[in-house]
Design an enzyme around this catalytic site. Structure first.
Site, PDB file in Angstrom:
ATOM      1  N   GLU A  36       0.836  -1.210   0.000  1.00 32.82           N
ATOM      2  CA  GLU A  36       0.000   0.000   0.000  1.00 32.82           C
ATOM      3  C   GLU A  36       0.871   1.259   0.000  1.00 32.82           C
ATOM      4  O   GLU A  36       2.023   1.224   0.412  1.00 32.82           O
ATOM      5  CB  GLU A  36      -0.927  -0.017   1.229  1.00 32.82           C
ATOM      6  CG  GLU A  36      -1.979  -1.112   1.110  1.00 32.82           C
ATOM      7  CD  GLU A  36      -2.819  -1.257   2.366  1.00 32.82           C
ATOM      8  OE1 GLU A  36      -2.671  -0.465   3.308  1.00 32.82           O
ATOM      9  OE2 GLU A  36      -3.628  -2.212   2.408  1.00 32.82           O
ATOM     10  N   LYS A 190      -8.394   3.838 -40.270  1.00 29.67           N
ATOM     11  CA  LYS A 190      -7.909   2.748 -39.409  1.00 29.67           C
ATOM     12  C   LYS A 190      -9.071   1.877 -38.968  1.00 29.67           C
ATOM     13  O   LYS A 190     -10.137   2.377 -38.641  1.00 29.67           O
ATOM     14  CB  LYS A 190      -7.211   3.351 -38.180  1.00 29.67           C
ATOM     15  CG  LYS A 190      -6.738   2.308 -37.176  1.00 29.67           C
ATOM     16  CD  LYS A 190      -5.832   2.924 -36.132  1.00 29.67           C
ATOM     17  CE  LYS A 190      -6.578   3.448 -34.939  1.00 29.67           C
ATOM     18  NZ  LYS A 190      -5.706   4.002 -33.908  1.00 29.67           N
ATOM     19  N   ARG A 192      -9.742  -0.816 -36.005  1.00 31.17           N
ATOM     20  CA  ARG A 192      -9.152  -1.447 -34.817  1.00 31.17           C
ATOM     21  C   ARG A 192      -9.879  -2.763 -34.571  1.00 31.17           C
ATOM     22  O   ARG A 192     -11.074  -2.776 -34.329  1.00 31.17           O
ATOM     23  CB  ARG A 192      -9.261  -0.523 -33.604  1.00 31.17           C
ATOM     24  CG  ARG A 192      -8.612  -1.113 -32.376  1.00 31.17           C
ATOM     25  CD  ARG A 192      -8.515  -0.121 -31.222  1.00 31.17           C
ATOM     26  NE  ARG A 192      -7.426   0.848 -31.322  1.00 31.17           N
ATOM     27  CZ  ARG A 192      -6.139   0.572 -31.191  1.00 31.17           C
ATOM     28  NH1 ARG A 192      -5.750  -0.672 -30.975  1.00 31.17           N
ATOM     29  NH2 ARG A 192      -5.225   1.524 -31.289  1.00 31.17           N
TER      30      ARG A 192
HETATM   31  C1  R5P Z   1      -6.618   6.344 -31.422  1.00 31.98           C
HETATM   32  O1  R5P Z   1      -7.692   6.890 -31.636  1.00 31.98           O
HETATM   33  C2  R5P Z   1      -5.423   7.116 -30.992  1.00 31.98           C
HETATM   34  O2  R5P Z   1      -5.373   8.348 -31.607  1.00 31.98           O
HETATM   35  C3  R5P Z   1      -4.125   6.363 -31.216  1.00 31.98           C
HETATM   36  O3  R5P Z   1      -3.974   6.137 -32.586  1.00 31.98           O
HETATM   37  C4  R5P Z   1      -4.104   5.059 -30.485  1.00 31.98           C
HETATM   38  O4  R5P Z   1      -4.513   5.244 -29.172  1.00 31.98           O
HETATM   39  C5  R5P Z   1      -2.736   4.434 -30.520  1.00 31.98           C
HETATM   40  O5  R5P Z   1      -2.751   3.179 -29.908  1.00 31.98           O
HETATM   41  P1  R5P Z   1      -1.703   2.071 -30.326  1.00 31.98           P
HETATM   42  O6  R5P Z   1      -0.347   2.685 -30.251  1.00 31.98           O
HETATM   43  O7  R5P Z   1      -1.910   0.965 -29.329  1.00 31.98           O
HETATM   44  O8  R5P Z   1      -2.046   1.621 -31.712  1.00 31.98           O
END
Ligand code: R5P
Length: 291
Positions: A36, A190, A192
């Site tokens: 802690e 992009k 994700r």
């Molecule tokens: C997403 O909307 C952000 O702008 C960044 O592109 C993202 O958080 C980057 O994350 P990572 O490096 O894990 O791809």
């Protein structure tokens, strides 16, 4: 005003104190044998405006607890006002319930912090789906952008011909920076698939052959976004590709992976001061806001 550097932002807090001609103090932070946190103020804060400076990286959980302990203690010791400067404000990326049952941590953490401080100052917070982040904090809230500082660093250090934003949200950084540099800009699309897997597509064809490309973004976490963007730019014949971002989280050895993908330079600000190549100093931006 007294500027108190919490454990993730001691150097930045010192710089802010110098710029605002305020006194500076660190705190004593230790761990009890059970893990802690123990925290102790070293200077008298009675009657003062206390500015706590704490980035939420590394160790976001501990950083948050430290903020709560420090804010409550400052009040108990008679602080007139408590401001949290969170150069990198953590927990903001989960700003929506993407899957049923998930905690929307951005809202929860904002409510939590707002209970203990009078105001929050932050830099380029990542809450793309919350249009006015100030509304979710139950205290005064100020959001700053490091765009200008990023652009100036690019001008000083990189001979950029083209700016690329790796996803739709990054237009906020990419367009303004390109404008400042007076160079063309394009934003990629992009998708994700998970926190560790992304794909990017070039939607507006732009000539990158022989060009020095700079990719700008707010956060580098796993680096997967930038790795894909670097590869796309290289594939289109870019002479060099560099990455410039506000917050260098660099989770899971991301820095080395981005370099391995072919990035010439990877630069970030000192909102996360322990990150690699955190050479863009945001202390003037924050000091101006505090003044
Ligand atoms: C997403 O909307 C952000 O702008 C960044 O592109 C993202 O958080 C980057 O994350 P990572 O490096 O894990 O791809």
């Amino acid at each position: 005003m007294i500027v108190v550097g919490l454990s993730n932002s001691v150097k930045l807090a010192q710089k802010i104190a110098r710029r605002t001609k305020s006194s500076f103090s660190s705190i004593v932070k230790k761990h009890f044998p059970d893990g802690e946190l123990y925290l102790r103020f070293l200077k008298n804060v009675h009657g003062q405006q206390v500015v706590l400076v704490q980035s939420f990286q590394p160790n976001p959980q501990e950083a948050l607890v430290e903020v709560v302990l420090a804010a409550v203690t400052a009040r108990e010791l008679g602080a007139r006002k408590v401001t949290l400067v969170a150069p990198y404000l953590g927990y903001m990326r989960q700003d929506k319930r993407f899957n049923s049952g998930e905690a929307v941590s951005a809202l929860i953490v904002a409510r939590l912090i707002g209970q203990y401080v009078d105001s929050v100052v932050t830099v380029d917070p990542h809450a793309h789906r919350i249009p006015n982040l100030g509304r979710i904090f139950r205290c005064a809230f100020r959001s700053l952008t490091a765009n200008r500082l990023l652009a100036e660093a690019i001008k000083r250090k990189l001979d950029a011909n083209v700016v690329i934003g790796p996803d739709a949200e990054s237009y906020q950084w990419a367009e303004q920076i390109a404008d400042y540099l007076n160079v063309p800009v394009t934003v990629l699309r992009k998708t994700r698939h998970s926190s560790r897997r992304v794909t990017v597509h070039v939607v507006n064809e732009i000539d990158l052959k022989g060009k020095n490309v700079v990719i700008t973004d707010d956060i580098i976490s796993t680096g997967k976004t930038l790795i894909q963007a670097v590869k796309a730019a290289k594939k289109r014949g870019a002479k060099s590709v560099s990455c410039v971002a506000v917050h260098g989280v660099f989770a899971e050895d991301a820095y080395a992976k981005i370099k391995k993908a072919g990035a010439t330079h990877v630069l970030t600000t000192n909102t996360i001061e322990k990150s690699k190549n955190a050479i863009i100093d945001v202390s003037s931006l924050i000091a101006d806001a505090l003044r």
